[in-house]
Design a protein around this motif. Sequence first.
Motif, PDB file in Angstrom:
ATOM      1  N   LYS A  23      -2.172   3.173  -6.378  1.00  0.00           N
ATOM      2  CA  LYS A  23      -1.396   1.927  -6.353  1.00  0.00           C
ATOM      3  C   LYS A  23      -0.391   1.883  -7.496  1.00  0.00           C
ATOM      4  O   LYS A  23       0.622   1.198  -7.407  1.00  0.00           O
ATOM      5  N   GLU A  97       2.075  -5.902   1.685  1.00  0.00           N
ATOM      6  CA  GLU A  97       1.263  -6.923   1.026  1.00  0.00           C
ATOM      7  C   GLU A  97      -0.057  -7.145   1.755  1.00  0.00           C
ATOM      8  O   GLU A  97      -1.127  -7.184   1.138  1.00  0.00           O
ATOM      9  N   ASP A  98       0.001  -7.297   3.075  1.00  0.00           N
ATOM     10  CA  ASP A  98      -1.224  -7.508   3.856  1.00  0.00           C
ATOM     11  C   ASP A  98      -2.146  -6.293   3.800  1.00  0.00           C
ATOM     12  O   ASP A  98      -3.367  -6.430   3.724  1.00  0.00           O
ATOM     13  N   THR A 101      -3.840  -6.224   0.448  1.00  0.00           N
ATOM     14  CA  THR A 101      -4.855  -7.271   0.411  1.00  0.00           C
ATOM     15  C   THR A 101      -6.093  -6.838   1.181  1.00  0.00           C
ATOM     16  O   THR A 101      -7.221  -7.017   0.709  1.00  0.00           O
ATOM     17  N   MET A 102      -5.899  -6.247   2.348  1.00  0.00           N
ATOM     18  CA  MET A 102      -7.019  -5.781   3.173  1.00  0.00           C
ATOM     19  C   MET A 102      -7.846  -4.753   2.414  1.00  0.00           C
ATOM     20  O   MET A 102      -9.081  -4.817   2.394  1.00  0.00           O
ATOM     21  N   ASP A 104      -7.961  -4.344  -0.906  1.00  0.00           N
ATOM     22  CA  ASP A 104      -8.573  -4.991  -2.080  1.00  0.00           C
ATOM     23  C   ASP A 104      -9.803  -5.800  -1.702  1.00  0.00           C
ATOM     24  O   ASP A 104     -10.762  -5.878  -2.471  1.00  0.00           O
ATOM     25  N   GLU A 105      -9.763  -6.433  -0.550  1.00  0.00           N
ATOM     26  CA  GLU A 105     -10.874  -7.289  -0.122  1.00  0.00           C
ATOM     27  C   GLU A 105     -11.975  -6.510   0.593  1.00  0.00           C
ATOM     28  O   GLU A 105     -13.015  -7.060   0.899  1.00  0.00           O
TER      29      GLU A 105
END
Length: 109
Positions: A23, A97-98, A101-102, A104-105
């Motif tokens: 990242k 971004e999505d 996020t996916m 990371d979660e």
Amino acid sequence: MPSKAARLERAGEFHQEAVSVAKQSFLVADLGAAVEGLAEAIPPKQAALLLGIAVALGGTALAGDPDVARAAAEAIAAIGAEAFAEQFGTGAAMSREDALTMIDEGVSG
């Protein structure tokens, strides 16, 4: 010798660390490749989604990569070509971004 599940869990930890490092890279292909590696260490439905996310993040799939081909083949064998295509397409269509996020979660699907 550790069980296959234990080996996969440990591999998943290493691949998750690789994603975290990637990242920070200015090369988008690094992140895509790290996500493809992570796809090898998770359940097939999630792997299909991650392989699509890798395309969204890296801009392209690593054509001819035997590890990616194996992860895709295992996912297709486990969930079927139609479900694989659906999950892969969902991941590939995500915005950066999505997709981040996916990851990371924790990938679900």
